[in-house]
Design a protein around this motif. Structure first.
Motif: not given
Length: 547
Positions: A456-461
Motif C-alpha cells: 500500500t503506498p503511503g504506509l511505511r515499510p
C-alpha cells in the motif's frame, strides 16, 4: 438727496441679503445667550447693537431690572439718526432717597443708573459706572449712525464679497486636493493588494474615505468660521459679534496651547513609561524567540506552550505599563474618562462571560498539550489536521479540504484523539480490522495482512507492519493490522488502498472474510489441519502475533 437715499437703500438691501443668515444665527443666539444668564440671577443687561451698555441690579420706582432694561432699549430704538450723533449728557438726581444719574441725548432720556445698580465686588463709584455707560452707548449709537452711511455699507459689502469669493475658492481647493490625495491613496492600495493574497483594499479604502471626509469637513468649517468672523467685523453694527468670534477662536487656541504645554511633563512621563514597557516586552520576546528555536531551555516551558506563554506575558507587561502610565495621561481624571471607564466596564461585564470561557478553555488546551498545529486529530465526528490553535477557537482541515472551526469550550468538553502526538520518527499509527473463520490458519492471515500493508503506498515499510488477534468470537477470529504512515491527512485514501489490497490478498489465496456472520452452523468442525498451519505465504518459522 434722492440719489443718496436710493444708494443707501440699495446698499442696505445688499448688506442684509448677504448677512441675514449670519445675523440670525450668530447675533440673535449670542444676544439671547448673554441675556439669559443675568435674568436668572435678578440682573438685566441693557444691549444695543450687540453691545452690552450697563447692568441693572436694583428696582427703581417699582420697575424691576428687566423692565428697566426693556424700557431703556425702547427709548434708544426710537432715536432718530440725527439724535444718535448728539452728545450724551449725565444728570445727577435722587429718587426715593436713592442717588442716581440719568443719561440723555438732546433732552431725550435714555436710561438711568442708581446706586442700587453698583456691584460691590467691582468697587466702582456711581460716577465711574455712569461714565462707562456713557462711553458704551455713545459707541453703540455711533456704530448705528455709521451703519447708515452708504460708503461704509458699500465698503463692507465689497470686502465681504471678496472674502466670499476667497472662501469659495479655498473650499474648492480643499475639495480638489482631498479628491487628488484620496485617489492616489486608492491607487496605491489597489496596487499593493495586487501582490498580496490577503486583500484589505475595501476595508482600507473605506477608512481612507471616512478620514478624508472628516478632514475636509473640519477644513470647511474652519474656512466658514473665519469667513463669518471677517464679514461680521466689516460692518459697524455687527463688529462686536466678529470680535467675539475672533476672541473665542484666540482664547480656544490659547487654552489648547496652555493645556498642551501644561500637560507636557505628565505626557512625557507617560511616553517614557510606555517606551520602557515596550523595551521590556521586546526583551521578553527575544527570550521566548530563543526558547522557541531551542537555544534556551526553561523549566516548564515546552515548544507547544511558548507562543501562548509569550502572549500571556505580553498582556501582563502591557497591562502593568498602561496601569502605571494611566494617571499621567492628560484628562485621565476627567468625568469623560470616568464615564468611558464605567461604560466599557459595564460592556465587558455583560459580554465577557462567553469570551472568558473560551479564553480559559484555550489555555487549558495549550498547557495540557492536547493538540498543536500539524497534528492529525479526531474530535467527535470531525477528523483532520490542526491548522490553527487560537485564543477563542481551533481550526482543523478535514479530508475534503474543508476548514472546520470548533470553539475551545467545545474541545474541552469532548474527547480529542491525537494520532500524531506519539508518532515521533516512527510516523502516525493507523489500523484496520478483519474477521476470518477458524478454518483459516492464523499465520496465513497475518502474512496476507502484512503483505497487503507493504503493497500500500503511503504506509511505511519500516517499522514493519504487525497484526494482533483482538478477540476469539463465536464464529470468527478478529484480526487488527497496524502500520505507520507519514502523512496523517492522507489517512482516508491510504486506508482505502489498504482495504483494496487486503481483499486482493484474501481473494488470491481463497480465504473468506467472515463479514457478514454465519447464518447457520456448518455440518463439520471448521479446524485447520496441522499440515496447513504454514500455508503460503506464511513461512514455517513465522513469528507469533505481536512479535
Amino acid at each position: 438727496m434722492n440719489a443718496v437715499a436710493a444708494c443707501s437703500r440699495l446698499s442696505a438691501a445688499l448688506y442684509w441679503l448677504a448677512l441675514v443668515g449670519c445675523l440670525f444665527i450668530a447675533g440673535t443666539a449670542a444676544a439671547a445667550a448673554l441675556e439669559a444668564e443675568p435674568a436668572a440671577t435678578g440682573e438685566a443687561i441693557l444691549y444695543h447693537n450687540f453691545r452690552p451698555i450697563v447692568t441693572f441690579r436694583g428696582t427703581l420706582l417699582g420697575a424691576s431690572p428687566a423692565a428697566r432694561a426693556r424700557k431703556s432699549a425702547d427709548r434708544i430704538d426710537h432715536l432718530t439718526p440725527s439724535q444718535m450723533v448728539l452728545p450724551i449728557e449725565l444728570t445727577p438726581l435722587t429718587l426715593d432717597g436713592v442717588r442716581g444719574i440719568t443719561l440723555t441725548a438732546g433732552g431725550n432720556l435714555l436710561f438711568g443708573v442708581a446706586e442700587t445698580d453698583l456691584d460691590p465686588q467691582e468697587k466702582l463709584t456711581l460716577e465711574q459706572v455712569a461714565e462707562s455707560a456713557r462711553q458704551r452707548i455713545a459707541e453703540a449709537l455711533q456704530a448705528d449712525a455709521e451703519q447708515r452711511r452708504p460708503a461704509v455699507l458699500l465698503k463692507g459689502v465689497g470686502l465681504s464679497a471678496v472674502a466670499t469669493v476667497i472662501a469659495f475658492a479655498l473650499l474648492w481647493l480643499i475639495a480638489r486636493a482631498t479628491r487628488m490625495v484620496v485617489g492616489r491613496l486608492q491607487r496605491l492600495i489597489e496596487r499593493e493588494d495586487a501582490h498580496r493574497q490577503l486583500r484589505w483594499a475595501r476595508h482600507g479604502w473605506l477608512l481612507v474615505q471616512r478620514l478624508s471626509q472628516v478632514l475636509m469637513s473640519f477644513l470647511w468649517l474652519t474656512v466658514a468660521y473665519l469667513w463669518l468672523t471677517y464679514v461680521l467685523a466689516r460692518f459697524p453694527l455687527t463688529e462686536p459679534l466678529g470680535d467675539r468670534l475672533g476672541d473665542f477662536l484666540l482664547d480656544l487656541l490659547e487654552d489648547i496651547g496652555t493645556s498642551f504645554i501644561g500637560a507636557m511633563p505628565s505626557l512625557t512621563t507617560a511616553v517614557v513609561i510606555l517606551f520602557l514597557t515596550k523595551a521590556a516586552n521586546d526583551a521578553i520576546g527575544n527570550f521566548f524567540k530563543a526558547a522557541k528555536e531551542g537555544r534556551v531551555q526553561a523549566p516548564g516551558l515546552h515548544a507547544d506552550t511558548v507562543s501562548a506563554t509569550q502572549r500571556l506575558v505580553t498582556v501582563m507587561v502591557w497591562g502593568l505599563g498602561i496601569a502605571i502610565a494611566y494617571p499621567f495621561i492628560p484628562m485621565s481624571n476627567s468625568d469623560a474618562f470616568k464615564g468611558l471607564s464605567v461604560m466599557f466596564g459595564f460592556m465587558f461585564t455583560l459580554g465577557s462571560a462567553g469570551i472568558v470561557n473560551q479564553l480559559m478553555s484555550g489555555l487549558v488546551l495549550v498547557y495540557a498539550r492536547a493538540l498543536s498545529v500539524g497534528d492529525f486529530v479526531q474530535i467527535g465526528d470531525n477528523a483532520g489536521v490542526v491548522s490553527q490553535v487560537g485564543v477563542l477557537s481551533t481550526k482543523i482541515i478535514n479530508m475534503r479540504n474543508e476548514e472546520i472551526t470548533i470553539p475551545n469550550a467545545v474541545l474541552v468538553g469532548n474527547t480529542i484523539r491525537n494520532f500524531s502526538r506519539l508518532a515521533g520518527e516512527r510516523g502516525t499509527l493507523v489500523s484496520t480490522s478483519v474477521t476470518i473463520g477458524y478454518d483459516t490458519p492464523w499465520r496465513q492471515v497475518h502474512a496476507m495482512l502484512i503483505v497487503a500493508a507493504k503493497q500500500t503506498p503511503g504506509l511505511r515499510p519500516v517499522p514493519t507492519p504487525f497484526v494482533y488477534q483482538k478477540s476469539l468470537a463465536d464464529w470468527y477470529v478478529e484480526y487488527e493490522l497496524f502500520a505507520h504512515m507519514d502523512q496523517p491527512l492522507e489517512r482516508v485514501p491510504v486506508l482505502s488502498a489498504l482495504h483494496a489490497n487486503i481483499q486482493d490478498q484474501f481473494n488470491t489465496y481463497g480465504v473468506q472474510i467472515m463479514s457478514p456472520h454465519f447464518n447457520s452452523q456448518p455440518a463439520s468442525n471448521l479446524v485447520v489441519p496441522r499440515g496447513d498451519w504454514h500455508a503460503a505465504p506464511a513461512a514455517p518459522d513465522a513469528p507469533r502475533a505481536g512479535s
